[in-house]
Design a protein around this motif. Structure first.
Motif: not given
Length: 344
Positions: A272, A275, A278, A298-299, A301-306, A309
């Motif tokens: 986060k 993110n 970025t 960014l893409q 990072q969002n995939f890693t965050l998802q 979770k």
């Protein structure tokens, strides 16, 4: 008293699960019966020989604790806390003894091949780097072609290791199937790759071995003609087995609470923060190439965050199932201890 022992044993022969959403780790009563007939006699003999002294040691320490003060003056002497620490160490050793299984051996072999592949890939990267300064032609020094040959040979070794892993996974699944646990290829991959996969495997092995030992204790009690002193000893050993199971489950919870879940939480916080950084860079940079790289970051990072979770959700579900198992084991232990005291 035999009927009472059979009732006690029935608490052990239960469906026991740390399963995922599909409950693919459930063990049925039928599977338990199959287990007793398929487990190696030699393997069980080794476990029996190693575990029974530990059971007796724990019993002796627990009886000693009954007449030991909660605390001693100026730390002189032994108190209950000292004995409990010693008991917990014995329970840890007992869990290791009860973890002996061909399933575990296969799992270790898979891990060894995975580690070997990882090391070989590092060697490939090292050789690619060495090629930058290597001569094209030389009698005394390693040439670019020499490194190409080394890299090719390593790739062949990697393929051999992958083939071994495939065979080992088949053996792993077969061992589970022999114990009445049929899982799909996808479920097998989840089990082998999950951070709690080894804990789940160990828990099932320990639980299976405890069932066998409980069965053996029942048989020995019957053969003794239910002699009161012998029955007392075996009832006591049975309560220790349940304490080992409970100790293992509680250790599993501790790993989740103090290792796995905090690590996932830290990953989520870190991603986060990256993110946000970025996003700030994107708002301040106009150059197209840089923006393209930042958008790709960014893409990712969002995939890693998802993913993090989802993994957290998976671990929380595992934790809930272990908590339910602890409740069941605690109830079984209370009844076993009550019976043990009755026999005494």
């Amino acid at each position: 008293m035999n009927k009472l022992w059979l009732i006690l044993l029935s608490f052990t022969i239960i469906n026991y699960s740390y399963a995922n959403e599909d409950n693919w780790w459930d063990i049925s009563t039928k599977a338990v019966v199959n287990l007793w007939s398929t487990t190696s006699t030699t393997e069980f003999a080794e476990i029996w020989e190693n575990i029974t002294p530990k059971l007796n040691e724990v019993l002796e320490l627990e009886q000693q604790a009954e007449n030991t003060p909660n605390s001693v003056w100026l730390g002189l002497g032994t108190d209950k806390e000292d004995l409990n620490e010693e008991i917990n160490l014995l329970l840890d050793e007992a869990v290791e003894i009860l973890s002996v299984s061909n399933i575990n051996n296969i799992r270790q072999a898979i891990r060894a091949e995975d580690d070997r592949i990882r090391e070989m890939k590092q060697d490939i990267a090292k050789y690619h780097q060495a090629q930058i300064t290597a001569p094209v032609d030389s009698t005394w020094h390693t040439t670019v072609a020499d490194y190409d040959l080394k890299i090719k040979q390593i790739y062949e070794l990697i393929e051999q290791s992958k083939t071994k892993i495939t065979k080992l996974k088949t053996q792993f699944a077969q061992e589970l199937s022999n114990k009445g646990l049929s899982i799909s290829t996808e479920q097998l991959e989840v089990l082998l790759s999950s951070v709690v996969g080894d804990d789940i495997t160990q828990s099932s092995i320990v639980y299976d071995n405890i069932k066998q030992i409980s069965q053996q204790l029942m048989s020995l009690t019957e053969k003794s003609g239910e002699d009161i002193n012998i029955s007392q000893r075996y009832y006591g050993m049975y309560t220790v087995l349940l304490k080992i199971l409970l100790h293992m489950q509680q250790s599993f919870i501790a790993k989740l609470d103090y290792q796995y879940l905090p690590k996932i939480a830290n990953i989520i916080i870190e991603v986060k923060n990256i993110n946000v950084t970025t996003g700030n860079l994107l708002r301040s940079i106009d150059e197209k190439t840089h923006r393209k790289h930042l958008l790709a970051n960014l893409q990712a990072q969002n995939f890693t965050l998802q993913t993090a979770k989802l993994y957290k959700k998976h671990l929380v579900k595992q934790r809930y199932k272990i908590v339910q198992a602890i409740k069941k084991t605690s109830q079984d232990l209370q009844i076993a201890q009550n019976t043990y005291k009755t026999v005494r």
